[in-house]
Scaffold this motif. Structure first.
Motif, short mmCIF file in Angstrom:
data_model
loop_
_atom_site.label_atom_id
_atom_site.label_comp_id
_atom_site.label_asym_id
_atom_site.label_seq_id
_atom_site.Cartn_x
_atom_site.Cartn_y
_atom_site.Cartn_z
N HIS A 23 0.84 -1.19 0.00
CA HIS A 23 0.00 0.00 0.00
C HIS A 23 0.88 1.24 0.00
CE1 HIS A 23 -3.37 -2.60 1.09
NE2 HIS A 23 -2.52 -3.18 1.93
N GLU A 26 1.05 2.92 4.63
CA GLU A 26 0.99 1.75 5.49
C GLU A 26 1.37 2.12 6.92
OE1 GLU A 26 2.29 -1.76 2.36
OE2 GLU A 26 3.73 -1.11 3.88
N ALA A 30 0.33 -2.85 7.31
CA ALA A 30 -1.05 -2.91 6.84
C ALA A 30 -1.44 -1.58 6.20
CB ALA A 30 -1.99 -3.22 8.00
N GLY A 31 -2.32 -1.66 5.21
CA GLY A 31 -2.79 -0.45 4.56
C GLY A 31 -3.59 0.42 5.52
N VAL A 32 -3.39 1.72 5.44
CA VAL A 32 -4.12 2.66 6.28
C VAL A 32 -5.51 2.85 5.69
CG1 VAL A 32 -4.20 5.06 7.07
CG2 VAL A 32 -2.04 3.81 7.06
N LYS A 33 -6.52 2.66 6.53
CA LYS A 33 -7.91 2.79 6.06
C LYS A 33 -8.43 4.21 6.18
CE LYS A 33 -9.28 -1.97 6.88
NZ LYS A 33 -8.19 -2.68 7.38
N SER A 34 -7.83 5.00 7.06
CA SER A 34 -8.28 6.37 7.28
C SER A 34 -7.08 7.24 7.61
CB SER A 34 -9.29 6.42 8.43
OG SER A 34 -9.60 7.76 8.76
#
Length: 92
Positions: A23, A26, A30-34
């Motif tokens: 992403h 990150e 993990a990918g940042v969702k917000s």
């Protein structure tokens, strides 16, 4: 979305050095969702006044649009980059 050549060079370097995996943004792999938490922290570090509610991630979009127009970027390209129509770009 089209990426500026300079940014693409950096992203490829980050990927090669395993700074990013899957992403663009990150946190701990993990990918940042917000962006809310990170943006809030950046505002805090910059000591910006949030009392009037005018400092938001959307503010950055307006800043980017302003800078693109000041640099003489073709409105069609700028609108595409910002994810808006040329009419919205020009009217706003």
């Amino acid at each position: 979305m089209p990426l500026p050549d300079r940014l693409l060079v950096h992203m490829r370097r980050w990927y090669d050095k395993k700074i990013i995996a899957n992403h663009f943004v990150e946190w701990q792999g993990a990918g940042v969702k917000s962006v809310k938490n990170g943006f809030a922290r950046a505002v805090e570090v910059a000591k910006l006044d949030l009392s009037d509610g005018n400092v938001t991630p959307h503010t950055l979009r307006h800043t980017a649009a302003t800078w693109l127009m000041q640099l003489g970027t073709d409105p069609w390209e700028a609108a595409g980059y910002l994810g808006m129509s040329v009419k919205v770009l020009i009217d706003t």
